[in-house]
Design an enzyme around this catalytic site. Sequence first.
Site, mmCIF file in Angstrom:
data_model
loop_
_atom_site.group_PDB
_atom_site.id
_atom_site.type_symbol
_atom_site.label_atom_id
_atom_site.label_comp_id
_atom_site.label_asym_id
_atom_site.label_seq_id
_atom_site.Cartn_x
_atom_site.Cartn_y
_atom_site.Cartn_z
ATOM 1 N N GLU A 1 0.821 -1.207 0.000
ATOM 2 C CA GLU A 1 0.000 0.000 0.000
ATOM 3 C C GLU A 1 0.861 1.265 0.000
ATOM 4 O O GLU A 1 0.513 2.261 -0.639
ATOM 5 C CB GLU A 1 -0.951 0.001 1.188
ATOM 6 C CG GLU A 1 -2.099 -0.983 1.068
ATOM 7 C CD GLU A 1 -2.985 -0.705 -0.137
ATOM 8 O OE1 GLU A 1 -3.235 0.476 -0.436
ATOM 9 O OE2 GLU A 1 -3.416 -1.673 -0.785
ATOM 10 N N CYS B 1 -25.185 5.092 -12.513
ATOM 11 C CA CYS B 1 -24.055 6.036 -12.473
ATOM 12 C C CYS B 1 -24.478 7.350 -13.125
ATOM 13 O O CYS B 1 -24.801 7.391 -14.319
ATOM 14 C CB CYS B 1 -22.846 5.458 -13.207
ATOM 15 S SG CYS B 1 -21.461 6.618 -13.324
ATOM 16 N N CYS C 1 -17.305 2.221 -19.802
ATOM 17 C CA CYS C 1 -18.560 2.250 -19.043
ATOM 18 C C CYS C 1 -19.485 1.085 -19.389
ATOM 19 O O CYS C 1 -20.264 0.634 -18.540
ATOM 20 C CB CYS C 1 -19.278 3.573 -19.270
ATOM 21 S SG CYS C 1 -18.325 4.999 -18.676
ATOM 22 N N CYS D 1 -18.970 -1.714 -16.996
ATOM 23 C CA CYS D 1 -19.011 -1.382 -15.573
ATOM 24 C C CYS D 1 -20.273 -1.934 -14.906
ATOM 25 O O CYS D 1 -21.385 -1.718 -15.410
ATOM 26 C CB CYS D 1 -18.953 0.133 -15.389
ATOM 27 S SG CYS D 1 -18.986 0.625 -13.645
ATOM 28 N N CYS E 1 -13.057 2.120 -14.766
ATOM 29 C CA CYS E 1 -13.411 3.540 -14.577
ATOM 30 C C CYS E 1 -12.132 4.381 -14.604
ATOM 31 O O CYS E 1 -11.785 5.052 -13.635
ATOM 32 C CB CYS E 1 -14.160 3.698 -13.254
ATOM 33 S SG CYS E 1 -14.942 5.313 -13.043
#
Length: 351
Positions: A39, A210, A201, A204, A194
């Site tokens: 991370e 959305c 899209c 998605c 995205c």
Amino acid sequence: MAAVTPSFADRLLLWFDKHGRKDLPWQQDISAYRVWVSEIMLQQTQVNTVIPYYLDFMKSFPTVQRLARAPIDQVLHHWAGLGYYARARNLHKAANYVVDELGGEFPKTVEDMEKLPGVGRSTAGAIISIAYRKRAPILDGNVKRVLARHQAIAGWAGEAATLNALWQASEDTTPNKRPAAYTQAIMDLGATVCTRSKPRCGECPLNKDCTAFKTGTQSEYPGKKPKKAIPVKAVQMLMIEAPKQQILLELRPNRGIWGGLWSFPEVPVEDPAEDVALQRFGVSGKTTAKAVVRHTFSHYHLDIHPIHIKLKATPTQIMEDNRLLWYNGPSTPEVGLAAPVQKLLKQLIKK
């Protein structure tokens, strides 16, 4: 009876089960240490760039104890090329804190994880959710983009109101079930579907509700940081070379750019490089100005003017200063080098 629409999280988890990334190095043998290192590396750095660094880093520092006891120079050496070197210094500080103060055990709550140097709220949430499988909302760059588009949250995330709205959206959509998978899922969706430009899209799982997709305004979210002219700074770097291709390097202060890394001695562009070399190090030799190298940081450009000074003999008095060393490629201990310095060294030292 009308069909119940699956929730935001349910749709995302279904998509992840079919299309999500599950073979990344830090997804294997999961532990708080391995997730934490990944991370930190992934802050402001793409996955494909991080993978080889991560594998090499974990080979050298397989445990938090090994990392804590390693010299900082060795840690910075493994970080060379990843940029944002404060991350590496904070990683080393945090490792020492975990070993010395926490008995080698990582915190198990977001609040306690945030106490580690270099760990903010989103990073803490990712570590807690992935390593311990606890519910913890996150808000990295990919997640901001997904939520901003889905809920039409306008404005730049650097503004408090926008950031608060994004955190609230993350809180509202993060489920209690499968927190580790959900965290990876929403990051993956932002990274692979995205995307900043040309989002896919049609693929998605969230496109039915959305707002940006329905209104064709994907490019408007998230809001962009107000543009400022990026200033240009300049500096001379003295590439002082002794016989046998020994190159003089100087340890930079811990703070500021390239903090704690080794670099060529720097000289203001208005100062005569030869005079400075003689005054500071007592050396002189054949001097050649090399082509200017531009290195771009997030907030300014740095134009590096390399000045090559070829010496006839190696001066001994320089080695009395522990902030200086003669670099000689493979025979030099591992040290952290700034990316442009590494590049210039390779040009100087023939393979």
